[in-house]
Design a protein around this motif. Sequence first.
Motif, short mmCIF file in Angstrom:
data_model
loop_
_atom_site.label_atom_id
_atom_site.label_comp_id
_atom_site.label_asym_id
_atom_site.label_seq_id
_atom_site.Cartn_x
_atom_site.Cartn_y
_atom_site.Cartn_z
N ILE A 8 1.11 -1.05 -0.32
CA ILE A 8 0.01 -0.35 0.08
C ILE A 8 0.94 1.21 0.12
CG2 ILE A 8 -2.13 0.86 1.33
CD1 ILE A 8 -2.61 -1.60 2.43
N ALA A 9 0.81 2.09 -0.82
CA ALA A 9 1.86 2.81 -1.00
C ALA A 9 0.22 3.93 -0.86
CB ALA A 9 2.25 3.46 -3.08
N GLU A 10 1.59 4.69 0.22
CA GLU A 10 0.53 5.87 0.41
C GLU A 10 1.06 6.89 0.89
OE1 GLU A 10 -2.22 5.21 4.55
OE2 GLU A 10 -0.31 6.58 4.65
N ILE A 11 1.16 7.56 -1.41
CA ILE A 11 2.27 8.59 -1.21
C ILE A 11 2.09 10.34 -1.31
CG2 ILE A 11 2.76 6.76 -3.21
CD1 ILE A 11 0.87 9.27 -5.27
N THR A 12 1.19 10.56 -0.65
CA THR A 12 1.15 11.38 -0.09
C THR A 12 0.00 11.13 1.30
OG1 THR A 12 0.46 13.64 -0.71
CG2 THR A 12 -0.77 12.17 -2.18
N HIS A 13 0.04 12.51 2.03
CA HIS A 13 -1.75 13.07 2.82
C HIS A 13 -2.08 13.88 2.42
CE1 HIS A 13 -0.51 10.91 6.46
NE2 HIS A 13 -0.44 9.59 5.98
N ARG A 14 -1.41 14.78 1.14
CA ARG A 14 -2.40 15.55 0.89
C ARG A 14 -3.96 15.88 -0.23
NH1 ARG A 14 1.76 18.56 -3.55
NH2 ARG A 14 2.79 15.68 -2.92
N CYS A 15 -5.02 15.76 0.55
CA CYS A 15 -6.28 15.80 -0.04
C CYS A 15 -7.20 16.54 -0.73
CB CYS A 15 -6.59 14.64 0.84
SG CYS A 15 -8.14 13.82 0.17
N PRO A 16 -8.08 16.24 -1.69
CA PRO A 16 -8.77 18.31 -1.57
C PRO A 16 -10.21 17.98 -1.16
CG PRO A 16 -9.05 16.69 -3.23
CD PRO A 16 -8.07 16.01 -2.40
N LEU A 17 -10.23 17.10 -0.50
CA LEU A 17 -11.27 16.23 0.97
C LEU A 17 -11.80 16.20 2.29
CD1 LEU A 17 -12.42 13.27 -1.25
CD2 LEU A 17 -13.74 15.34 -2.53
N HIS A 18 -12.12 16.23 2.96
CA HIS A 18 -11.76 16.86 3.85
C HIS A 18 -12.82 15.21 4.77
CE1 HIS A 18 -10.39 20.48 3.89
NE2 HIS A 18 -10.57 20.20 2.58
N PHE A 57 -2.50 2.21 -4.73
CA PHE A 57 -1.44 3.68 -5.06
C PHE A 57 -2.98 4.85 -4.29
CE2 PHE A 57 1.28 2.74 -8.01
CZ PHE A 57 2.07 3.60 -7.96
N THR A 58 -2.50 5.69 -2.75
CA THR A 58 -3.26 5.62 -2.20
C THR A 58 -3.14 6.82 -1.47
OG1 THR A 58 -4.82 5.14 -0.83
CG2 THR A 58 -3.12 4.70 -0.03
N GLY A 59 -3.66 7.34 -0.35
CA GLY A 59 -3.38 8.57 -0.07
C GLY A 59 -3.81 9.11 1.54
N GLY A 60 -4.65 10.22 1.23
CA GLY A 60 -4.64 11.40 0.57
C GLY A 60 -4.76 10.91 -0.20
N GLU A 61 -4.54 12.00 -1.33
CA GLU A 61 -5.43 12.20 -2.56
C GLU A 61 -4.15 11.86 -3.55
OE1 GLU A 61 -6.55 11.31 -6.22
OE2 GLU A 61 -7.76 11.71 -4.62
N PRO A 62 -3.89 10.46 -4.09
CA PRO A 62 -2.53 10.64 -4.46
C PRO A 62 -2.50 11.02 -5.75
CG PRO A 62 -3.96 8.32 -5.19
CD PRO A 62 -4.47 9.65 -4.04
N LEU A 63 -3.09 11.83 -7.02
CA LEU A 63 -3.53 12.75 -7.87
C LEU A 63 -2.41 14.02 -7.51
CD1 LEU A 63 -6.76 11.81 -9.50
CD2 LEU A 63 -4.65 11.22 -10.44
N ALA A 64 -2.49 14.63 -5.97
CA ALA A 64 -1.69 15.54 -5.62
C ALA A 64 -0.61 15.21 -6.00
CB ALA A 64 -1.62 15.68 -4.24
N ARG A 65 0.64 14.20 -6.80
CA ARG A 65 2.04 13.74 -6.74
C ARG A 65 1.54 14.18 -8.04
NH1 ARG A 65 5.85 11.50 -2.62
NH2 ARG A 65 6.76 11.37 -5.09
N PRO A 66 2.29 15.30 -9.15
CA PRO A 66 2.18 15.47 -10.24
C PRO A 66 3.06 14.66 -10.08
CG PRO A 66 3.99 17.19 -8.60
CD PRO A 66 3.40 16.19 -7.64
N ASP A 67 4.18 13.24 -9.83
CA ASP A 67 5.35 12.57 -10.47
C ASP A 67 4.33 11.25 -11.08
OD1 ASP A 67 5.02 12.04 -8.22
OD2 ASP A 67 7.47 11.21 -7.93
N LEU A 68 2.86 11.75 -10.76
CA LEU A 68 1.87 9.88 -10.63
C LEU A 68 2.31 8.69 -11.70
CD1 LEU A 68 0.29 7.90 -9.20
CD2 LEU A 68 -1.55 9.53 -9.83
#
Length: 389
Positions: A8-18, A57-68
């Motif tokens: 489980i690759a938690e690549i970021t904790h950034r997320c547009p949702l709350h 690939f998960t997060g947060g929102e993995p799409l927040a990584r520009p290198d996804l």
Amino acid sequence: MTNPLALIAEITHRCPLHCVYCSNPLELAAVRDELSTSEWIDIFQQGSKLGILHAHFTGGEPLARPDLTELIAGARAAGLYTNLITSGIGLAEPRLKQVVDAGLDHIQISFQDSREDAANWIAGAKSHAYKIELSRLIRRHKIAFTVNLVVHRQNIDHLDEMISFIEQLAPERMEIAHTQYYGWALKNRSALLPTRAQLDKAVEVVAAAEKRLAGRIRIDSVVPDYYARFPKACMGGWGRRLMLINPAGKVLPCHAAEVIPGLTFENVRDCSLEYIWQESSSFQRFRGEEWMPEPCRSCDQRSQDFGGCRCQALLLTGNAAATDPACSLAPAHHIVEAAVADANSDPAISESVSAASFVQLQQLTQSLWSYRKNRNKFEPGSTAKTGTQ
């Protein structure tokens, strides 16, 4: 000892949702601490050699990584099956094509409800309409598609409507998961835990949908621990099947493991995945049966549920080594029984409510919500500092 099957690759904790039921820790990893592109690609190569088959690939929102796109390509090059678990925010048609062309095998989109106002309210963001349009775009590509729906007190009374809504999106798989009470969900449990009547009705609705959709859409349904006789085998058992790597490189047996005091979790920047899986004290701590107290140690269920969830045991009893209180045989089961009794006793929110009562329901529960805070700015496709060397 078997090899792990999935990473489980938690690549970021950034997320547009709350989301009010988010399972991420209350303290999130900062952007400046995120693993770089090259570090993640090395992890995928290590994982493949260790016998890992899937990269989620998960997060947060993995799409927040520009290198996804690069990360997905790196995982695919390592021979891993790639799965993107996403809110969909930030995934327009050009980027969707890029990640598919890079080797994405499967995509999972989360929905909070079938009704726009309710979905946006639960997510704490206006995202519902965007997800519907994205789901239509996904069907233009040759890629496996799953729709995830989290069920709880606030939406369970129109589950049949939500299933019909998901059916129209034409996924291969539908996952209906009741809220699990960690992180923000535990803080909001009083407004999320359904009543027994709600749950019983939901089980009937799911059974009817499984029969109706057989051969077209597979339905996986997970009921809440609090109403089960025995707890779930959390993550397939501690350190038995899965490894989770958080954005800063810590390697964990499950999403919430960092809440357990006294455990030190190794970082991939310092140790190999093979060492962490086979030798680290954190993965050894609750692996197997030697650590188990009674009644787990002599219970016939011990090889199936592995004593339940260690994080849930800690959060409810203060002792990570205790039998999971969700188990009907647990000495501390009264804690769960009390929570269930509360859920079924408050006349203001325990009665079954129709979907048409959403506004009233919102007024009743709004004061109870603690929304997940996103201290890391979400910039889909940005050039935020993620260490893409």
